[in-house]
Motif scaffolding. Sequence first.
Motif, PDB file in Angstrom:
ATOM      1  N   ASP A 150     -54.896 -46.770  32.209  1.00 35.42           N
ATOM      2  CA  ASP A 150     -55.010 -47.788  31.160  1.00 35.42           C
ATOM      3  C   ASP A 150     -54.953 -49.193  31.753  1.00 35.42           C
ATOM      4  OD1 ASP A 150     -55.176 -45.783  29.285  1.00 35.42           O
ATOM      5  OD2 ASP A 150     -53.081 -45.957  28.625  1.00 35.42           O
ATOM      6  N   LEU A 151     -54.007 -49.414  32.665  1.00 34.76           N
ATOM      7  CA  LEU A 151     -53.899 -50.729  33.308  1.00 34.76           C
ATOM      8  C   LEU A 151     -55.148 -51.057  34.117  1.00 34.76           C
ATOM      9  CD1 LEU A 151     -50.173 -50.825  34.501  1.00 34.76           C
ATOM     10  CD2 LEU A 151     -51.237 -52.286  32.791  1.00 34.76           C
ATOM     11  N   THR A 152     -55.680 -50.072  34.831  1.00 34.38           N
ATOM     12  CA  THR A 152     -56.897 -50.290  35.621  1.00 34.38           C
ATOM     13  C   THR A 152     -58.057 -50.673  34.705  1.00 34.38           C
ATOM     14  OG1 THR A 152     -56.123 -48.653  37.224  1.00 34.38           O
ATOM     15  CG2 THR A 152     -58.433 -49.261  37.335  1.00 34.38           C
ATOM     16  N   ALA A 153     -58.166 -50.023  33.558  1.00 34.51           N
ATOM     17  CA  ALA A 153     -59.232 -50.350  32.603  1.00 34.51           C
ATOM     18  C   ALA A 153     -59.039 -51.761  32.051  1.00 34.51           C
ATOM     19  CB  ALA A 153     -59.245 -49.335  31.462  1.00 34.51           C
ATOM     20  N   GLN A 154     -57.795 -52.140  31.747  1.00 37.37           N
ATOM     21  CA  GLN A 154     -57.534 -53.490  31.241  1.00 37.37           C
ATOM     22  C   GLN A 154     -57.855 -54.542  32.297  1.00 37.37           C
ATOM     23  OE1 GLN A 154     -53.499 -53.661  29.815  1.00 37.37           O
ATOM     24  NE2 GLN A 154     -53.949 -52.465  27.987  1.00 37.37           N
ATOM     25  N   ALA A 210     -60.049 -54.271  34.643  1.00 36.10           N
ATOM     26  CA  ALA A 210     -61.505 -54.316  34.794  1.00 36.10           C
ATOM     27  C   ALA A 210     -62.169 -55.054  33.635  1.00 36.10           C
ATOM     28  CB  ALA A 210     -62.054 -52.903  34.898  1.00 36.10           C
ATOM     29  N   ASP A 211     -61.607 -54.919  32.434  1.00 35.11           N
ATOM     30  CA  ASP A 211     -62.218 -55.505  31.241  1.00 35.11           C
ATOM     31  C   ASP A 211     -61.939 -56.991  31.071  1.00 35.11           C
ATOM     32  OD1 ASP A 211     -63.219 -53.034  30.647  1.00 35.11           O
ATOM     33  OD2 ASP A 211     -61.708 -52.557  29.141  1.00 35.11           O
ATOM     34  N   ASN A 212     -60.891 -57.505  31.718  1.00 35.97           N
ATOM     35  CA  ASN A 212     -60.491 -58.899  31.511  1.00 35.97           C
ATOM     36  C   ASN A 212     -60.722 -59.730  32.763  1.00 35.97           C
ATOM     37  OD1 ASN A 212     -59.153 -59.000  28.748  1.00 35.97           O
ATOM     38  ND2 ASN A 212     -58.202 -57.213  29.669  1.00 35.97           N
ATOM     39  N   PRO A 213     -61.481 -60.826  32.651  1.00 27.80           N
ATOM     40  CA  PRO A 213     -61.741 -61.672  33.824  1.00 27.80           C
ATOM     41  C   PRO A 213     -60.563 -62.584  34.183  1.00 27.80           C
ATOM     42  CG  PRO A 213     -62.855 -62.562  31.909  1.00 27.80           C
ATOM     43  CD  PRO A 213     -62.220 -61.283  31.473  1.00 27.80           C
ATOM     44  N   ASN A 214     -59.618 -62.762  33.255  1.00 25.95           N
ATOM     45  CA  ASN A 214     -58.495 -63.681  33.464  1.00 25.95           C
ATOM     46  C   ASN A 214     -57.181 -62.933  33.284  1.00 25.95           C
ATOM     47  OD1 ASN A 214     -60.345 -65.968  33.584  1.00 25.95           O
ATOM     48  ND2 ASN A 214     -60.633 -65.556  31.418  1.00 25.95           N
ATOM     49  N   ILE A 215     -56.415 -62.876  34.372  1.00 21.13           N
ATOM     50  CA  ILE A 215     -55.174 -62.113  34.383  1.00 21.13           C
ATOM     51  C   ILE A 215     -54.057 -63.019  34.884  1.00 21.13           C
ATOM     52  CG2 ILE A 215     -54.004 -60.121  35.393  1.00 21.13           C
ATOM     53  CD1 ILE A 215     -57.010 -59.057  35.840  1.00 21.13           C
ATOM     54  N   TYR A 216     -53.009 -63.124  34.096  1.00 21.61           N
ATOM     55  CA  TYR A 216     -51.842 -63.921  34.464  1.00 21.61           C
ATOM     56  C   TYR A 216     -50.637 -63.008  34.606  1.00 21.61           C
ATOM     57  CZ  TYR A 216     -54.031 -68.436  33.459  1.00 21.61           C
ATOM     58  OH  TYR A 216     -54.836 -69.538  33.495  1.00 21.61           O
ATOM     59  N   ALA A 272     -52.495 -49.869  39.884  1.00 17.89           N
ATOM     60  CA  ALA A 272     -53.687 -50.156  39.080  1.00 17.89           C
ATOM     61  C   ALA A 272     -54.552 -51.208  39.768  1.00 17.89           C
ATOM     62  CB  ALA A 272     -53.278 -50.619  37.689  1.00 17.89           C
ATOM     63  N   MET A 273     -53.902 -52.221  40.387  1.00 17.59           N
ATOM     64  CA  MET A 273     -54.661 -53.236  41.127  1.00 17.59           C
ATOM     65  C   MET A 273     -55.363 -52.611  42.323  1.00 17.59           C
ATOM     66  SD  MET A 273     -52.196 -56.559  41.183  1.00 17.59           S
ATOM     67  CE  MET A 273     -52.056 -57.657  39.800  1.00 17.59           C
ATOM     68  N   GLU A 274     -54.690 -51.675  42.975  1.00 18.72           N
ATOM     69  CA  GLU A 274     -55.280 -50.972  44.115  1.00 18.72           C
ATOM     70  C   GLU A 274     -56.502 -50.170  43.685  1.00 18.72           C
ATOM     71  OE1 GLU A 274     -53.149 -47.891  46.692  1.00 18.72           O
ATOM     72  OE2 GLU A 274     -51.867 -49.675  46.847  1.00 18.72           O
ATOM     73  N   SER A 295     -58.410 -50.741  41.158  1.00 11.74           N
ATOM     74  CA  SER A 295     -59.432 -51.581  40.537  1.00 11.74           C
ATOM     75  C   SER A 295     -60.510 -51.979  41.538  1.00 11.74           C
ATOM     76  CB  SER A 295     -58.768 -52.839  39.965  1.00 11.74           C
ATOM     77  OG  SER A 295     -59.743 -53.701  39.445  1.00 11.74           O
ATOM     78  N   ASP A 296     -61.689 -52.324  40.991  1.00  9.87           N
ATOM     79  CA  ASP A 296     -62.796 -52.776  41.836  1.00  9.87           C
ATOM     80  C   ASP A 296     -62.618 -54.228  42.261  1.00  9.87           C
ATOM     81  OD1 ASP A 296     -63.975 -50.313  41.519  1.00  9.87           O
ATOM     82  OD2 ASP A 296     -65.239 -50.944  39.845  1.00  9.87           O
ATOM     83  N   LYS A 297     -61.759 -54.969  41.580  1.00  3.05           N
ATOM     84  CA  LYS A 297     -61.568 -56.388  41.874  1.00  3.05           C
ATOM     85  C   LYS A 297     -60.698 -56.565  43.114  1.00  3.05           C
ATOM     86  CE  LYS A 297     -61.971 -57.810  37.065  1.00  3.05           C
ATOM     87  NZ  LYS A 297     -61.293 -58.414  35.920  1.00  3.05           N
ATOM     88  N   GLU A 298     -60.897 -57.704  43.779  1.00  2.00           N
ATOM     89  CA  GLU A 298     -60.100 -58.049  44.962  1.00  2.00           C
ATOM     90  C   GLU A 298     -59.014 -59.021  44.530  1.00  2.00           C
ATOM     91  OE1 GLU A 298     -58.392 -58.022  48.353  1.00  2.00           O
ATOM     92  OE2 GLU A 298     -60.164 -56.773  48.054  1.00  2.00           O
ATOM     93  N   PHE A 299     -57.771 -58.537  44.443  1.00  2.00           N
ATOM     94  CA  PHE A 299     -56.659 -59.341  43.953  1.00  2.00           C
ATOM     95  C   PHE A 299     -55.946 -60.122  45.051  1.00  2.00           C
ATOM     96  CE2 PHE A 299     -57.133 -56.224  40.528  1.00  2.00           C
ATOM     97  CZ  PHE A 299     -57.199 -57.083  39.453  1.00  2.00           C
ATOM     98  N   GLY A 300     -56.334 -59.963  46.289  1.00  2.00           N
ATOM     99  CA  GLY A 300     -55.757 -60.745  47.385  1.00  2.00           C
ATOM    100  C   GLY A 300     -54.254 -60.578  47.494  1.00  2.00           C
ATOM    101  N   GLU A 301     -53.520 -61.698  47.419  1.00  2.00           N
ATOM    102  CA  GLU A 301     -52.072 -61.697  47.575  1.00  2.00           C
ATOM    103  C   GLU A 301     -51.331 -61.437  46.261  1.00  2.00           C
ATOM    104  OE1 GLU A 301     -51.091 -65.482  49.223  1.00  2.00           O
ATOM    105  OE2 GLU A 301     -52.500 -65.284  50.856  1.00  2.00           O
ATOM    106  N   LEU A 302     -52.030 -61.221  45.185  1.00  2.00           N
ATOM    107  CA  LEU A 302     -51.396 -61.064  43.877  1.00  2.00           C
ATOM    108  C   LEU A 302     -50.404 -59.889  43.811  1.00  2.00           C
ATOM    109  CD1 LEU A 302     -51.568 -62.869  41.444  1.00  2.00           C
ATOM    110  CD2 LEU A 302     -53.268 -61.366  40.472  1.00  2.00           C
TER     111      LEU A 302
END
Length: 171
Positions: A12-16, A18-24, A61-63, A65-72
Amino acid sequence: MTREEKATVIEDLTAQLADNPNIYLADISGLDALTTSNLRRACFKANIKLAVVKNTLLAKAMEASDKEFGELPEVLKGNTSLMLSETGNAPAKLIKNFRKKSDKPLLKGAFIEEAVYIGDENLDALVNIKSKEEVIGDIIGLLQSPAKNVISGLKSGGGKLAGILKTLSER
């Protein structure tokens, strides 16, 4: 929590993510029930999804994901709240406004349209990010200004060629 439940939460977290371009990622620890309720209400009004998450599950979930979260993932220590929004600066504005009354939430990090921001000191920079609609409005305004100058020049000169040239040369 069983392994199956953890796997479901991670999916669920991985899907969220992926679906949201802005994550805080924010720290809301230490807020009392009333203040937390007010924060949730403000998030709902601003169309921001707020969820308290387990750091290990969010890191997995960040791992995944297809996105590159860097140091997050490195800021996932202590209490972490996930804020998801369609508008890049909405959570930052909400945090800044909310901190006028309280010292929390603290910004841990943000992922905005492929860019990673780490630390609370980036809050002002994130507030100043323009949304897609604001940028489009600025571009339209810039494109309209030369046409407005020509039209006002035509009107002010009374339709005479000398008046038009004089007005345009003054501008």
